[in-house]
Scaffold this motif. Structure first.
Motif, short mmCIF file in Angstrom:
data_model
loop_
_atom_site.label_atom_id
_atom_site.label_comp_id
_atom_site.label_asym_id
_atom_site.label_seq_id
_atom_site.Cartn_x
_atom_site.Cartn_y
_atom_site.Cartn_z
N LEU A 117 101.84 37.73 -0.94
CA LEU A 117 102.09 37.74 0.50
C LEU A 117 102.67 36.40 0.96
O LEU A 117 103.58 36.36 1.79
CB LEU A 117 100.80 38.06 1.24
CG LEU A 117 100.88 38.27 2.76
CD1 LEU A 117 101.92 39.33 3.11
CD2 LEU A 117 99.52 38.67 3.31
N ARG A 118 102.18 35.31 0.39
CA ARG A 118 102.73 34.00 0.75
C ARG A 118 104.21 33.91 0.38
O ARG A 118 105.01 33.31 1.11
CB ARG A 118 101.95 32.88 0.06
CG ARG A 118 100.58 32.62 0.67
CD ARG A 118 99.91 31.38 0.12
NE ARG A 118 99.49 31.53 -1.26
CZ ARG A 118 100.04 30.93 -2.31
NH1 ARG A 118 101.09 30.14 -2.14
NH2 ARG A 118 99.57 31.12 -3.52
N SER A 119 104.56 34.49 -0.75
CA SER A 119 105.96 34.46 -1.18
C SER A 119 106.85 35.21 -0.19
O SER A 119 107.98 34.77 0.11
CB SER A 119 106.09 35.08 -2.57
OG SER A 119 107.43 35.12 -3.00
N ILE A 120 106.35 36.30 0.35
CA ILE A 120 107.12 37.07 1.34
C ILE A 120 107.27 36.27 2.63
O ILE A 120 108.34 36.23 3.24
CB ILE A 120 106.45 38.43 1.60
CG1 ILE A 120 106.47 39.28 0.32
CG2 ILE A 120 107.17 39.18 2.72
CD1 ILE A 120 105.66 40.56 0.42
N VAL A 121 106.19 35.60 3.04
CA VAL A 121 106.26 34.76 4.25
C VAL A 121 107.26 33.62 4.05
O VAL A 121 108.08 33.34 4.93
CB VAL A 121 104.87 34.18 4.59
CG1 VAL A 121 104.98 33.22 5.77
CG2 VAL A 121 103.89 35.30 4.92
N LYS A 122 107.21 32.99 2.88
CA LYS A 122 108.14 31.89 2.60
C LYS A 122 109.58 32.39 2.61
O LYS A 122 110.49 31.73 3.15
CB LYS A 122 107.82 31.27 1.24
CG LYS A 122 108.76 30.11 0.82
CD LYS A 122 108.72 28.97 1.81
CE LYS A 122 109.38 27.69 1.25
NZ LYS A 122 110.82 27.89 0.99
N GLY A 123 109.82 33.57 2.05
CA GLY A 123 111.17 34.14 2.06
C GLY A 123 111.65 34.42 3.47
O GLY A 123 112.82 34.19 3.80
N ALA A 124 110.75 34.91 4.31
CA ALA A 124 111.10 35.17 5.71
C ALA A 124 111.43 33.87 6.43
O ALA A 124 112.38 33.81 7.23
CB ALA A 124 109.95 35.89 6.40
N ALA A 125 110.65 32.82 6.17
CA ALA A 125 110.92 31.51 6.78
C ALA A 125 112.28 30.98 6.37
O ALA A 125 113.04 30.45 7.19
CB ALA A 125 109.82 30.52 6.41
N ASP A 126 112.61 31.13 5.10
CA ASP A 126 113.92 30.68 4.61
C ASP A 126 115.05 31.44 5.30
O ASP A 126 116.07 30.85 5.67
CB ASP A 126 114.01 30.86 3.10
CG ASP A 126 113.10 29.90 2.34
OD1 ASP A 126 112.65 28.91 2.95
OD2 ASP A 126 112.84 30.15 1.14
N GLU A 127 114.88 32.75 5.46
CA GLU A 127 115.93 33.55 6.10
C GLU A 127 116.13 33.16 7.56
O GLU A 127 117.24 33.23 8.09
CB GLU A 127 115.58 35.04 6.00
CG GLU A 127 115.68 35.60 4.58
CD GLU A 127 115.29 37.06 4.50
OE1 GLU A 127 114.96 37.66 5.55
OE2 GLU A 127 115.34 37.62 3.38
N LEU A 128 115.04 32.75 8.21
CA LEU A 128 115.12 32.33 9.62
C LEU A 128 115.43 30.85 9.78
O LEU A 128 115.53 30.35 10.90
CB LEU A 128 113.80 32.65 10.32
CG LEU A 128 113.43 34.13 10.47
CD1 LEU A 128 112.03 34.27 11.05
CD2 LEU A 128 114.45 34.85 11.36
N ASP A 129 115.55 30.14 8.65
CA ASP A 129 115.79 28.70 8.66
C ASP A 129 114.67 27.96 9.40
O ASP A 129 114.92 27.02 10.17
CB ASP A 129 117.15 28.38 9.29
CG ASP A 129 117.63 26.97 8.93
OD1 ASP A 129 117.22 26.46 7.86
OD2 ASP A 129 118.42 26.39 9.70
N ILE A 130 113.43 28.40 9.16
CA ILE A 130 112.25 27.76 9.72
C ILE A 130 111.62 26.88 8.64
O ILE A 130 111.17 27.39 7.61
CB ILE A 130 111.21 28.80 10.21
CG1 ILE A 130 111.77 29.61 11.36
CG2 ILE A 130 109.91 28.10 10.63
CD1 ILE A 130 110.84 30.70 11.85
N PRO A 131 111.60 25.56 8.81
CA PRO A 131 110.99 24.69 7.80
C PRO A 131 109.50 25.00 7.67
O PRO A 131 108.80 25.16 8.68
CB PRO A 131 111.23 23.28 8.35
CG PRO A 131 112.32 23.43 9.36
CD PRO A 131 112.15 24.80 9.95
N ILE A 132 109.02 25.05 6.42
CA ILE A 132 107.60 25.31 6.21
C ILE A 132 107.18 24.66 4.90
O ILE A 132 107.91 24.71 3.90
CB ILE A 132 107.31 26.83 6.19
CG1 ILE A 132 105.80 27.10 6.24
CG2 ILE A 132 107.96 27.52 5.03
CD1 ILE A 132 105.46 28.57 6.53
#
Length: 273
Positions: A117-132
């Motif tokens: 689930l963390r990997s999916i969240v990280k992928g979503a952040a990358d697609e939105l260009d949200i630093p995390i």
């Protein structure tokens, strides 16, 4: 942003829990503010067991949680998002398990915050260009007071990233309920002794309100990317050790439109107090 939403009160063996049930792009969503209406419940008095049990009964399988936290290290600046992957438990007086009288169950905590689930969240952040920040240890303090400078120095020495008051026992109970669970932390301030001025509740709430839209966008984009496939170990975290049993009929109904998922964020501000 939820369609056809209704509020529901659920009775559990641990008391009542409230959730808003709705739909987002064809997926059934359960939204549960852990601090209650108007942010009225302090972290050490949240009924974590009732909340997680209710999500299980609703058929929820995947949980996205938020937490407002203090930074323990300079790189984690106020406003940063941290996708935590482990924890240190410094709580003192909270019921921390579903398995008590007559049920000896030991649950593995190698991956408390579901790596899939963390990997999916990280992928979503990358697609939105949200630093995390991808990874980091969360120190959970009892609260509701802020930590002393000596406590902060101790937590720093462990190499932990952030400190807060809500992930324990929530993450443990989610694992016992065999749910996939991930937390995105919003850094609202530096810890005592790191910050150049005394901490205030207003500072925490203001920072959270300024940045909560980023987490909201991140979570909804994550929901779009989710499906019902759970090829992680979370569905078998308890296995043959007397697993909890939810309402299977409701679970199937919740999955009819895709994915049953919950958000367990703060209500109107901070998860810290």
């Amino acid at each position: 942003m939820l369609e056809s939403s209704i509020e529901q009160t659920l009775s559990t063996p641990f008391g009542l829990a409230k959730a808003t049930i709705g739909t987002y792009k064809g997926k059934r969503i359960a939204f549960m503010p852990r601090h209650g209406v108007g942010h009225s419940i302090p972290p050490h008095l949240i009924n974590y067991r009732a909340n997680i049990w209710a999500l299980k009964e609703l058929g929820v399988q995947q949980v996205l949680a938020t937490a407002a936290v203090g930074s323990l290290q300079l790189p984690y600046k106020p406003g940063s998002l941290v996708l935590i992957d482990s924890f240190l438990d410094y709580t003192k007086a909270r019921p921390s398990t579903f398995f008590e009288e007559g049920r000896v169950v030991h649950v593995d905590m190698t991956d408390p915050y579901c790596g899939r689930l963390r990997s999916i969240v990280k992928g979503a952040a990358d697609e939105l260009d949200i630093p995390i920040f991808d990874g980091g240890t969360y120190v959970c303090a009892e609260g509701p007071r802020f930590e002393s400078t000596a406590e902060i120095r101790l937590y720093q020495s462990f190499g932990a990233a952030v400190v807060g008051m809500t992930t324990i026992p929530e993450v443990v109970l989610a694992k016992e309920a065999e749910l996939c669970y991930a937390t995105v932390c919003m850094v609202t301030n530096y810890g005592a002794g790191i910050s150049p001025h005394p901490l205030t509740h207003e500072e925490v709430v203001e920072s959270m309100q300024e940045n909560v839209h980023r987490i909201r966008n991140l979570f909804f984009h994550t929901i779009e990317r989710l499906d019902t496939t759970r090829d992680c170990r979370c569905p078998h975290a308890v296995g043959g050790q007397q697993p909890l049993v939810g309402n299977r009929d409701e679970a199937q109904e919740m999955d009819a439109n895709g994915n049953a998922l919950a958000q367990v964020p703060s209500s109107e501000g901070s998860d810290r107090v």
